[in-house]
Design a protein around this motif. Structure first.
Motif, short mmCIF file in Angstrom:
data_model
loop_
_atom_site.label_atom_id
_atom_site.label_comp_id
_atom_site.label_asym_id
_atom_site.label_seq_id
_atom_site.Cartn_x
_atom_site.Cartn_y
_atom_site.Cartn_z
N ARG A 125 0.87 -1.17 0.00
CA ARG A 125 0.00 0.00 0.00
C ARG A 125 0.91 1.23 0.00
NH1 ARG A 125 -2.50 4.37 -0.98
NH2 ARG A 125 -4.21 5.02 0.34
N CYS A 149 -4.12 -3.05 6.46
CA CYS A 149 -4.50 -1.70 6.05
C CYS A 149 -5.87 -1.38 6.63
CB CYS A 149 -4.53 -1.60 4.53
SG CYS A 149 -5.01 0.03 3.95
N GLY A 150 -6.03 -0.16 7.14
CA GLY A 150 -7.32 0.25 7.72
C GLY A 150 -8.46 0.11 6.73
N SER A 197 -1.16 1.95 8.30
CA SER A 197 -0.76 3.32 7.93
C SER A 197 0.13 3.95 9.01
CB SER A 197 -1.99 4.19 7.70
OG SER A 197 -2.84 4.13 8.82
N TYR A 210 -8.00 8.03 7.76
CA TYR A 210 -7.74 7.02 8.81
C TYR A 210 -8.53 7.31 10.08
CZ TYR A 210 -4.24 5.86 5.42
OH TYR A 210 -3.64 5.53 4.24
MO LIG Z 1 -3.34 1.66 4.68
#
Ligand SMILES: [Mo]
Ligand SMILES: Nc1nc2c(c(=O)[nH]1)N[C@H]1C(S)=C(S)[C@@H](COP(=O)(O)O)O[C@H]1N2
Length: 415
Positions: free
Chosen positions: A90, A141-142, A250, A276
């Motif tokens: 990412r 990843c969120g 992140s 986020y």
């Molecule tokens: Mo991410």
């Protein structure tokens, strides 16, 4: 319709601008790159770069080429320790050019208003001055699972594979922070990486996030240079990155060259709402939410993945189907794992391993028998040590499409 068209357009790999990022990944210019027909990917140069991304598995799904974003289909994540070539990518910006990365010259500087001093370390100094540790840590990843949001959320349309659990080697962030000195008013750390903004601007950061001091000070919070005993893959932050298991990935800055110790919540790129963040209180799907009502995501929710068999498997009625997968729960451990073949009417308990260490995902396995021929779905549900279980369908809609921890499902045909 419009939304659908956008989705298809977004998935159409290798747009014109993508040549640049692929050249960077190959470490040299693709000389006649502008002549590459639409949709054709360079095959690469050695056996490790057969197709797709350099040093990544050919079955990885590439969502985007500028910036590069790729995820693993569920069956590729079957290993207990995710191999480098299957670990998702990412990127928010353009990675530093490979040829510009000099291991002798790479440094990490720690500074900031809540640092007692400013110190700079070379990679060799980091490795030598501080005790080295290896932990298996889950990074997700969120936005993993964003694809299922309805109404849809903009951003990478991740399905389920923006997650992995690798063995990371490095030094404890807290040891390095202690060497620099942390003032009593410190509340957050922020990172800066050597990747550059998509716009080409050298002033703007593509991303500069971080974590509260309490997370930074945990034993498992690492400044890492190795994944599974090898130098970090280029696309995963070579030569140095942060790793905060259990939190939105992140937070785990790649191509790391500076950490700031802050006396306030870090205010780097993509720290501000709505990035986020999720609504502090649940909202109805499709709501517009004020930035002031959005809260920073911290520990990720309980989740699991069936990694064997592949969806679409066919078995005979009198056979038992072995199933396997992993479960994880942010800062917590997973306490139970169940599967259902009747869309959640009944659940069967699976065997669940202990995590290799705190913040590592846990393996599960089971045997399933089917009552008659036909189409089935296997749904998997993990429960964390606080008794929180995965929802069957999309949980708490939020404007940016984060934290989808709905049950993973695969289809099985019994003949
Ligand atoms: Mo991410
Ligand atoms: N410097 C830098 N660090 C970064 C990013 C980035 O674009 N640049 N992306 C972040 C995001 S959003 C995620 S999900 C993870 C992805 O890590 P991976 O590519 O190694 O899987 O890195 C994080 N760290």
């Amino acid at each position: 319709m419009e939304q659908q068209a956008n989705k298809i357009r977004r998935r159409n790999f290798l747009k014109k601008g993508g040549i640049t990022s692929l050249s960077l990944a190959l470490g040299m210019p693709i000389v006649f790159g502008k002549n590459l027909p639409d949709g054709v990917t360079p095959i690469g140069l050695d056996s490790e770069t057969i197709q797709g991304l350099p040093n990544k598995h050919p079955e990885m799904t590439i969502l985007n080429d500028r910036p590069i974003n790729a995820e693993a289909p569920a069956h590729l994540l079957d290993e207990s320790i995710t191999s480098a070539e299957r670990f998702f990518v990412r990127n928010n910006g353009i990675p530093p050019e490979k040829s510009s990365i000099n291991l002798e010259k790479w440094t990490l500087t720690i500074e900031g208003e809540s640092a007692k001093t400013t110190k700079t370390f070379t990679l060799a100094e980091l490795k030598k001055q501080f005790k080295n540790y290896t932990y298996q840590l889950t990074l997700e990843c969120g936005g993993n699972g964003r694809k299922e949001f309805n109404p849809p959320a903009k951003g990478n349309q991740w399905s389920i594979g923006a997650v992995g659990c690798a063995a990371w080697t490095g030094v404890r962030l807290k040891d390095v922070l202690a060497e620099v000195g942390v003032k009593g008013d410190a509340v957050y750390i922020g990172y800066y990486g050597k990747d550059t903004h998509l716009s080409g601007s050298l002033e703007k950061q593509p991303i500069s996030r971080g974590v509260p001091i309490s997370k930074a000070m945990e034993d498992e919070s690492l400044i890492a240079w190795a994944m599974n005993g090898e130098p970090l893959p280029y696309l995963n932050g070579y030569p140095l990155r942060l790793v905060f298991g259990g939190w939105p990935a992140s937070c785990s800055g790649k191509w790391l060259h500076k950490i700031v110790i802050r006396n306030q919540v870090h205010d780097g790129a993509k720290m501000a709402a709505p990035s986020y963040r999720v609504p502090c209180k649940p909202v109805p799907p499709g709501s517009k939410v004020d930035n002031k009502d959005m809260c920073i995501i911290e520990s990720m929710p309980v989740k699991s993945l069936i990694t064997f068999p592949k969806t679409g498997a066919t078995i005979k009625l009198n056979q038992n189907l072995p199933i396997k997968g992993h479960a994880w729960a942010g800062d917590l451990a997973v306490s139970a794992m169940q599967v259902s073949i009747d869309f959640g009417a009944t659940w069967q308990t699976c065997a669940l391993s202990q995590p290799a260490n705190r913040l590592a995902w846990q393996d599960f396995s089971g045997q399933i028998s089917f009552p008659q021929k036909g189409y089935y779905e296997i749904w998997a549900k993990a429960t964390d040590e606080n008794g929180e279980a995965q929802p069957m369908v999309l949980p708490g809609w939020n404007p940016k499409g984060y934290l989808n921890n709905a049950c993973h499902r695969i289809a099985v045909k019994v003949v």
